[in-house]
Design an enzyme around this catalytic site. Structure first.
Site, PDB file in Angstrom:
ATOM      1  N   LYS A  78     -78.012   7.274  14.710  1.00 38.80           N
ATOM      2  CA  LYS A  78     -77.587   5.961  15.211  1.00 38.80           C
ATOM      3  C   LYS A  78     -76.084   5.799  14.956  1.00 38.80           C
ATOM      4  CE  LYS A  78     -78.822   1.016  14.942  1.00 38.80           C
ATOM      5  NZ  LYS A  78     -79.687  -0.012  14.329  1.00 38.80           N
ATOM      6  N   SER A 159     -82.437  -3.060  17.498  1.00 41.72           N
ATOM      7  CA  SER A 159     -81.151  -2.560  17.927  1.00 41.72           C
ATOM      8  C   SER A 159     -81.072  -1.038  17.981  1.00 41.72           C
ATOM      9  CB  SER A 159     -80.064  -3.061  16.973  1.00 41.72           C
ATOM     10  OG  SER A 159     -80.237  -2.516  15.668  1.00 41.72           O
ATOM     11  N   SER A 183     -85.279  -3.717  13.557  1.00 39.14           N
ATOM     12  CA  SER A 183     -84.633  -2.807  14.512  1.00 39.14           C
ATOM     13  C   SER A 183     -85.085  -1.364  14.501  1.00 39.14           C
ATOM     14  CB  SER A 183     -83.125  -2.826  14.298  1.00 39.14           C
ATOM     15  OG  SER A 183     -82.580  -3.932  14.954  1.00 39.14           O
TER      16      SER A 183
HETATM   17  N1  GLN Z   1     -83.296  -8.244  16.397  1.00 34.65           N
HETATM   18  C1  GLN Z   1     -82.813  -8.664  15.118  1.00 34.65           C
HETATM   19  C2  GLN Z   1     -81.406  -9.198  15.250  1.00 34.65           C
HETATM   20  O1  GLN Z   1     -80.939  -9.260  16.334  1.00 34.65           O
HETATM   21  C3  GLN Z   1     -82.892  -7.544  14.131  1.00 34.65           C
HETATM   22  C4  GLN Z   1     -81.784  -6.579  14.255  1.00 34.65           C
HETATM   23  C5  GLN Z   1     -81.868  -5.482  13.263  1.00 34.65           C
HETATM   24  O2  GLN Z   1     -82.881  -5.282  12.602  1.00 34.65           O
HETATM   25  N2  GLN Z   1     -80.749  -4.805  13.107  1.00 34.65           N
HETATM   26  O3  GLN Z   1     -80.763  -9.523  14.307  1.00 34.65           O
END
Ligand code: GLN
Length: 491
Positions: A78, A159, A183
């Site tokens: 990532k 994400s 995410s």
């Molecule tokens: N979807 C969540 C957010 O937008 C979690 C994102 C994540 O876990 N990095 O913050």
């Protein structure tokens, strides 16, 4: 070629050790697949030359019989993990041209153990999002297609969308992700793969671009539960450079996969039966409960009374920490600089052009809830509620060993579908955020298909630092579910 790509990480490891395949041919097969499927936009940067050098070195060790734990296995990373000398963007324009002079602890441990780097994976900007539509480098597409959606391009979740889509489409043997509020697990569910978020503190955060420091945790996205256990062993471990990293050795998680859950107590929290939950998610959950019961686990109804406050709590704490962490991007030290008349003007122009809409929204919310007049009303209150959410889990774990819930409230949606409604987007995290706030380990396992033919996962949550039980239960769920469908758009 197709044969090579069909091996999962554990099988590839064994084939490499037995001399049946070489890392160079395996790596070349992945590099070829990555090029052929570049439309999915999984990778921001590919590193084919580096991959081949690493593969050749692994082949030499393998030939000498000194195989390292991950020797010769090609992985995607990532783009939130700093990689020495290689562009690291966090999916943001503001990190233009940033090639770190250091390597994150997690990735350096993967290379220490012999893994091969294929490249850096696309993601939502600064890991903010649930659909991977917030990247400066464009949306990531899932290899899955809905049965009834014509040819609509679907989101992989976010994400860690590039990480999930790449595993599902076989553009990496396994990938790293990060999970702040879901995410790793939510994209795992959308893409029909395994996503594991370890206990907060299990993996070092050193060298991972910070989003919300009290929540961020690295973890693997893989095809199988065994692969996740193998990956996590290399990723985890104490790091003196991260004061929140736990001073514990990384256990042999693979050894936890005994296939036996007889007598294990699995909690089913009534508060996760939320209003408007699609019937097929409810049915999937019921099937998962049956699978665990049939395998000999004891099913226990539990209550986590503060669950409904988790999402609003998360969306105060995460933006608050983000607004502070992102203050460092000022155009002075690294990344993008947009010149201005004065220093303040340069700051404003750099941040105005460098950040996308969702990141700006979070910085504004974060600055607001931390401001003198509102700190007590929002931020402090959210911290108090966080403690209550954690206490709910502590109490529940007095009577159960693990908790089973759905991973996400829906299957994957089309790219562009929820873009104009941030609140709807935030609802994707309703089942993943509570365990994040409590710092607990949790995994998503693919269990079935929705009516539209898209993957759906179930989540298992464990006690602090008890990843072993989570893996053991997940292995049994995976075997019982026997999920083996492949996406139409994959290799
Ligand atoms: N979807 C969540 C957010 O937008 C979690 C994102 C994540 O876990 N990095 O913050």
């Amino acid at each position: 070629m197709t044969d090579l790509l069909s091996l999962d990480l554990a099988a590839a490891r064994d084939a490499l050790r037995d001399g049946k395949i070489s890392s160079l041919e395996l790596t070349d097969a992945y590099l070829g697949a990555m090029e052929a499927a570049s439309d999915l936009n999984c990778y921001i940067t590919t590193t084919p030359d580096k991959a081949r050098v690493m593969a050749a070195a692994a082949d030499q060790r393998l030939a000498q019989g000194d195989a390292l734990p991950l020797d010769g296995l090609p992985l995607g990373i990532k783009d939130l993990f700093c990689t020495e000398g290689i562009l690291t963007t966090a999916g943001s324009h503001i990190l233009d041209g940033f090639a770190p002079t250091y390597e994150s602890t997690v990735t350096s441990q993967l290379w220490r153990d012999g893994a091969v780097m294929l490249g850096k994976l696309n993601m939502d900007e600064f890991a903010m999002g649930s659909a991977n539509v917030n990247s400066y480098y464009g949306p990531v597409e899932s290899p899955w297609k809905s049965r009834d959606g014509g040819n609509a391009r679907l989101v992989p979740g976010g994400s860690s969308g590039g990480s999930a889509s790449a595993v599902s489409a076989r553009l990496a043997l396994a990938t790293t992700g990060t999970d702040t509020g879901g995410s790793i697990r939510q994209p795992g569910s959308f893409c029909g793969i395994v996503g594991m978020k370890p206990t907060y503190g299990r993996c070092s955060r050193w060298g991972i671009v910070a989003f919300s420091s009290s929540l961020d945790q690295a973890g693997p996205l893989t095809r199988t539960v065994r692969d996740a256990a193998i990956m996590l062993r290399s990723m985890a471990g104490h790091d003196p450079k991260d004061s929140t990293s736990a001073n514990l050795p990384a256990p042999d998680f693979e050894a936890a996969l005994t296939g036996d859950v007889r007598g294990m107590r699995i909690g089913v929290p009534k508060e996760y039966r939320i209003d408007g939950m699609p019937a097929e998610i409810e049915a999937l959950w019921a099937r998962g409960i049956e699978m665990m019961r049939d395998a000999g686990a004891e099913i226990v109804d539990i209550s986590l009374p503060h669950t409904k406050y988790a999402l609003p709590t998360y969306y105060i704490i995460a933006p608050a920490e983000a607004s502070s962490n992102l203050a460092r991007y000022d155009g002075v030290r690294y990344g993008l600089r947009v010149e201005g008349e004065t220093l303040d003007d340069m700051y404003a122009k750099t941040r105005g052009e460098g950040f996308g809409a969702e990141v700006k929204r979070r910085v504004l919310i974060g600055a607001y809830v931390l401001s003198a007049g509102y700190y007590d009303a929002y931020y402090l209150k959210a911290q108090r509620v966080r403690a209550l959410i954690k206490r709910d889990f502590d109490e529940a774990f007095g009577s159960v060993d693990a908790i089973l819930t759905p991973t996400a409230p829906s299957d994957a949606f089309a790219i562009g579908e929820n873009d104009d409604d941030p609140i709807k987007m935030y609802l994707n995290d309703v089942f993943t955020v509570p365990s994040s706030l409590a710092g607990l380990p949790a995994i998503s396992v693919p269990v079935g298909l929705s009516g539209r033919g898209l993957p759906l996962g179930l989540q298992l949550i464990g006690k602090l630092f008890d990843e072993a039980t989570v893996f053991r239960a997940a292995g049994v769920l995976e075997t019982a579910a026997g999920f083996s469908v492949r996406p139409a758009g994959g290799q």
